[in-house]
Design an enzyme around this catalytic site. Structure first.
Site: not given
Length: 357
Positions: A10, A32, A101, A193
């Protein structure tokens, strides 16, 4: 300084990497890979894990002239984020997977690998600031991500760098365009996601299965049956499967969830108001727990407002008394404590909400 930059593909992490290069650091980019199964992760926007996003990140690294690698974290991500998300909903909680996360993947597993490989710091494209080791809100409050970083320890923050936290998002896009980065106009995404369809209830149902229970009102009367508490969250109004509003004609909301009995309680919107929170597993970003009650502001959602409060550590748990009632607070959410000072809102710490009254 050797810096590993987590590059999602991004615009934010791309500009973060560029700024690290400009600062004269020895920079390496890493993306990742969080899933080995095609079609299981959202793509085409502010992704963090798809093949398309990896390609975007690689092209940015080529423009910047830095080494770039893709590291497979799929198994760790499934265990620490996806499975945790599913199990939390099965318990009647409402977790934030982005918080998990950051806590367990980016600033735990990834940061540990970076340090083991001789890097001095991990840089990301988060909108937050670090000043004198203190985590603070970003200059752009609309994009601020300090909430999802408030679970980080002082040691984790010591090795973190947030290069774009002092810049508004529109200026980041303009900078990316000036640098010739193809991701300058790449759209943002605020979806989960690992749920590409956006249908959280279906995603959870496929993994938890049918666990029937009842929807009941304040009198205990059964209004409907359901297929599992994972389909509900505190404050929910739609999709309750009940005939209509209450006897007074007012809408009904989920006010409580008992996962053990499979009971979903509904009531009036006023029943959602709480004035005290109990938080488990508190983390204090300075590394020092307060030894007295603290006047602060509390935020319970990533993009929610704050209310004044007093927080106190008792028997290893965080007790928070709210000056103004909050509505729709659910177990599993993260509560974050802030304190205002001349340098901006500082994150004091966080905890996972276990009870709200």
């Amino acid at each position: 300084m050797r810096v590993l930059v987590a590059m999602s593909g991004g615009v934010d992490s791309s500009v973060a990497a560029a700024r690290m290069v400009d600062a004269g650091h020895d920079v390496v980019g890493v993306h990742l890979a969080l899933s080995s199964a095609p079609g299981t992760l959202r793509t085409g926007s502010r992704g963090c894990c798809s093949k398309e996003d990896a390609g975007d990140a690689r092209r940015v690294a080529d423009v910047l002239g830095i080494p770039f690698y893709v590291w497979d974290f799929a198994d760790r991500f499934k265990e620490d984020v996806i499975d945790d998300f599913v199990e939390s909903y099965a318990r009647g909680e409402t977790p934030n997977p982005c918080v998990r996360c950051n806590e367990r993947i980016k600033f735990s597993a990834l940061s540990a690998r970076a340090l083991a490989l001789g890097f001095d710091a991990l840089a990301t494209g988060h909108y937050a600031r670090l000043t004198d080791g203190r985590l603070r809100r970003a200059v752009d409050h609309d994009k601020d991500q300090s909430y999802v970083l408030a679970v980080l320890t002082a040691e984790q923050l010591r090795h973190a760098v947030f290069p774009i936290g002092d810049t508004p998002k529109p200026a980041i896009r303009e900078e990316a365009a000036r640098r010739g980065l193809a991701v300058a106009d790449k759209a943002d995404s605020h979806d989960i996601c690992f749920i590409p369809s956006g249908d959280t209830r279906a995603f959870l149902g496929a993994r938890i299965g049918v666990r029937r229970g009842s929807v009941v009102d304040a009198t205990g009367a059964v209004l409907a049956e359901h297929d599992g508490v994972h389909g509900f969250t505190i404050g929910q109004r739609k999709g309750l499967g009940i005939p209509g509003p209450g006897p007074d004609g007012r809408p009904r909301y989920v006010t409580g969830i008992d996962a053990e009995t499979g009971t979903v309680h509904v009531g009036d919107v006023t029943d959602l108001e709480v004035t005290s929170l109990l938080g488990e597993a508190p983390v204090f970003t300075s590394g020092v727990a307060p030894d007295a009650p603290v006047e602060c502001a509390v935020q319970v959602r990533a993009h929610g407002g704050v209310v004044d409060a007093v927080a106190e550590l008792r028997d290893g748990a965080l007790e928070v008394s709210l000056r103004t009632p909050l509505r729709g607070v659910a177990p599993g959410q993260t509560l974050v404590l802030y304190r205002s000072d001349p340098d901006g809102d500082e994150v004091l710490g966080s905890a996972t909400i276990s009870a709200a009254r």
